[in-house]
Structures are given as structure tokens and as C-alpha cells.
Enzyme design. Structure first.
Site, PDB file in Angstrom:
ATOM      1  N   PRO A  15      37.827 -73.044  32.095  1.00  0.00           N
ATOM      2  CA  PRO A  15      36.651 -73.919  32.136  1.00  0.00           C
ATOM      3  C   PRO A  15      36.600 -74.649  33.463  1.00  0.00           C
ATOM      4  O   PRO A  15      37.576 -75.268  33.887  1.00  0.00           O
ATOM      5  CB  PRO A  15      36.908 -74.903  30.977  1.00  0.00           C
ATOM      6  CG  PRO A  15      38.387 -74.877  30.759  1.00  0.00           C
ATOM      7  CD  PRO A  15      38.847 -73.500  31.135  1.00  0.00           C
ATOM      8  N   CYS A  98      42.521 -82.198  33.379  1.00  0.00           N
ATOM      9  CA  CYS A  98      41.682 -82.564  34.523  1.00  0.00           C
ATOM     10  C   CYS A  98      42.128 -83.908  35.082  1.00  0.00           C
ATOM     11  O   CYS A  98      42.240 -84.887  34.337  1.00  0.00           O
ATOM     12  CB  CYS A  98      40.221 -82.626  34.100  1.00  0.00           C
ATOM     13  SG  CYS A  98      39.113 -83.061  35.460  1.00  0.00           S
ATOM     14  N   LYS A 137      44.574 -77.401  26.656  1.00  0.00           N
ATOM     15  CA  LYS A 137      44.839 -77.023  28.043  1.00  0.00           C
ATOM     16  C   LYS A 137      45.446 -78.226  28.746  1.00  0.00           C
ATOM     17  O   LYS A 137      44.859 -79.315  28.742  1.00  0.00           O
ATOM     18  CB  LYS A 137      43.567 -76.572  28.759  1.00  0.00           C
ATOM     19  CG  LYS A 137      43.835 -76.013  30.162  1.00  0.00           C
ATOM     20  CD  LYS A 137      42.586 -75.425  30.783  1.00  0.00           C
ATOM     21  CE  LYS A 137      42.910 -74.674  32.068  1.00  0.00           C
ATOM     22  NZ  LYS A 137      43.409 -75.538  33.151  1.00  0.00           N
ATOM     23  N   ASN A 209      48.186 -70.688  33.680  1.00  0.00           N
ATOM     24  CA  ASN A 209      47.019 -70.857  34.543  1.00  0.00           C
ATOM     25  C   ASN A 209      47.505 -71.382  35.895  1.00  0.00           C
ATOM     26  O   ASN A 209      48.472 -72.114  35.973  1.00  0.00           O
ATOM     27  CB  ASN A 209      46.043 -71.845  33.880  1.00  0.00           C
ATOM     28  CG  ASN A 209      44.905 -72.279  34.782  1.00  0.00           C
ATOM     29  OD1 ASN A 209      44.629 -73.468  34.896  1.00  0.00           O
ATOM     30  ND2 ASN A 209      44.234 -71.344  35.418  1.00  0.00           N
TER      31      ASN A 209
END
Length: 328
Positions: A15, A98, A137, A209
Site C-alpha cells: 500500500p 508508516c 504491516k 518488504n
């Protein structure tokens, strides 16, 4: 590896704000039929205040598609998860990775790694509200809290709340002093940390990731973890998704021109809905990278999409700049 596909998929696209938009996801699905796609991060509080029609629509062709939520209020996130199921998503993902200042000011994103009990409460509330799988995540750490014991404790707390699937960006996040872009590049990658997490918790699904930009790295990572999530490479060089999809799942590699042609009816439909042409061509920019005419392709798309009344003909003109051939 021969394990069955995990919740978040053997291969997925991360995302990314302003990148994994509905048009981009539709086009990437044409390239890669088996890759799992993720939305941009959706603020749970926005859905709490009735903005589902703005944030949740997607095309049925995007399946399998997951929605990522940002938030730290269990009640708001439970409401968001309930809506995700109603709208037909395949997975609900919570953003605990984030590092942007704007996200931190809302008390979500990577800063939540410092509050594992709150993340656990959020996950438990989301799972109680939906039958969809709830995934998280995250990063390997934040600021100076980046020991393996810290990561283990975070995962343990969230797993105890019922989460069995983690996507781990193999960099820690600096909550101040670095921009989001710098947070994707400056903290060093530590793939081995993620490998060791999977080895210690074989009962959990762990995807990795960060920095995966070639097939060799992808294959190597999938020897140690359950899945791999691709970030910026999916947009700087989107055709690799088609190649990697074929490598992992089989099937016939689509031609670039054929995929663009298949995208045109969608472009026409979205233009009639008022979507700017610049948004519809953004995902196409890197498609022909490394091939003759790639620069003219990008220039034609960029300039043409900014003209008043621009439509699918911009893409058709750009295609004429690219040489025909097997590679295209």
C-alpha cells in the site's frame, strides 16, 4: 518453497499513498493476475464519519485486493473492518509501519510499535467485527527500539490477540529527523532479522518488504519467509510484476502493448466519471523502461494527459512511440 499461498499472498504490492489508487490497481491486475493488491492507507476515522463512498470503492477485477487502515481506536477500526467486509475486500490490514509526521499526529503508523497492547486491542476488535483475515504491516523497530527482543515482544502481543499474518518492512523507522522517503532508503535493510522472526514463529505467516527489485532477491527471500511485498519497483518498472507472477504461479507472460490495449476501456469509463487523465496514466509511465521509445512514451503521456479534454487517445498516441517487437 512448497507451502500453500498465505493470507497476504506469495507476492503482493505494498500500500502506497498516491500510488496504489484504483486505476493503478486495475492496471497492475492486468499485468499480474495472481499478485495481491493493497489500497492506499484509509484513515479509519474518515470511515467513522461516513466517508466510505470516497475511500472504499474498487473494481471487481482487482481481486484479490486488501484494504489497509490507519488508526489506533479499536471502535473506529472495528467499524472500518465491518465496512471492508460489506464492500467485498479480501483482507483487512492495519498500518503499523508508516513513519510520516501526519500519521504520527493521528497516533497511528509506526509509532504504534511502541504500544503493542493497543495494537493488540485494535486487532482483537477488528477480528470480532469481520470474518475477513486481519493482518498487520509493521517495521523491525522504531528509533532506538530495534532489538530482536523488541520485535519479538511486539509480534507476541499482537499474535496473542489473534493476528497470524505479519508483513514486515525489513528496516526500522525513525519517527523524527527523516522524511517518509528517507525512511524507505536510509535505515539499513536487515532481511536476516525477518528470517529469524519466521524461524522463531513458524506458526505465523511472515512476509517481507523492502528493497526487493529483482528476481534473484525475490527467489532468495521466498526461501525464508512466506511471502514478499513489492513497493516502488512495482511502479518504476511495473512489467516485473508480470514476469514475477509467471515465475511464481505459471501462465503466459502478457505483452506490454496488449495489456495497455486491455486497459483502454477502463480509462474511457473512468474519464466519463471525471477521473483526471493524469491519474489514469501515472501507473503506465515505467512500463516500457529500457526499451526503444520509452522516453517518448513517457513524454507523450505526461504532456498529453495535461491537455484539456484529454482521453484514451493520449495512450494510443503514446503507443505509437514504442517500437513493435517481442519485448513490447
Amino acid at each position: 518453497m512448497t507451502e500453500p499461498p498465505c493470507i497476504h499472498g506469495r507476492l503482493s504490492v505494498a500500500p502506497m499513498m498516491e500510488w496504489t489508487t484504483p486505476p493503478a490497481r486495475y492496471f497492475l491486475r492486468l499485468l499480474a493476475p495472481n499478485v495481491r493488491l493493497y489500497t492506499e492507507m484509509v484513515p479509519a476515522v474518515a470511515l467513522w464519519h461516513g466517508a466510505a463512498e470516497r475511500f472504499l470503492p474498487f473494481h471487481p477485477a482487482e481481486h484479490p485486493v486488501a484494504v489497509q487502515f490507519g488508526g489506533s481506536d479499536p471502535q473506529e477500526l472495528a467499524h472500518a473492518a465491518r465496512l471492508a467486509e460489506q464492500w467485498g475486500y479480501d483482507e483487512v490490514n492495519l498500518n503499523v509501519g508508516c513513519p510520516s509526521d501526519r500519521v504520527q499526529s493521528g497516533r497511528f503508523g509506526a509509532c504504534l510499535m511502541l504500544e503493542p497492547a493497543r495494537v493488540a486491542d485494535c486487532v482483537a476488535a477488528m477480528q470480532a467485527a469481520t470474518r475477513l483475515p486481519v493482518t498487520v504491516k509493521t517495521r523491525i523497530g522504531v528509533d532506538d527500539h530495534d532489538s530482536e527482543a523488541f520485535l519479538d515482544a511486539f509480534v507476541e502481543a499482537v499474535a496473542a490477540a489473534g493476528c497470524r499474518s505479519f508483513i514486515v518492512h525489513a528496516r526500522k523507522a525513525w519517527l523524527s529527523g527523516l522524511s517518509p522517503k528517507e525512511n524507505r532508503e536510509i535505515p539499513p535493510l536487515d532481511y536476516l532479522r525477518v528470517h529469524r522472526l519466521k524461524a522463531r514463529r513458524p506458526d505465523l505467516e511472515v512476509a517481507i518488504n523492502g528493497g526487493i527489485a529483482d528476481a534473484v532477491t525475490l527467489r532468495e527471500q521466498l526461501q525464508w519467509v512466506d511471502g514478499a511485498m513489492i513497493g516502488r519497483e512495482a511502479f518504476s518498472n511495473p512489467y516485473v510484476l508480470a514476469q514475477w507472477d509467471c515465475m511464481l504461479f505459471g501462465g503466459e507472460l502478457p505483452g506490454r502493448r496488449a495489456v495497455v490495449t486491455a486497459y483502454l476501456p477502463y480509462v474511457e469509463a473512468r474519464r466519463r466519471e471525471g477521473v483526471p487523465m493524469s491519474q489514469l496514466v501515472k501507473v503506465l509511465m515505467g512500463l516500457f523502461n529500457g526499451l526503444p521509445g520509452a522516453r517518448a512514451w513517457r513524454r507523450t503521456l505526461t504532456e498529453g494527459s495535461q491537455q484539456p479534454g484529454a482521453g484514451p487517445d493520449v495512450i494510443e498516441r503514446a503507443l505509437k512511440c514504442v517500437a513493435h517487437g517481442e519485448a513490447a
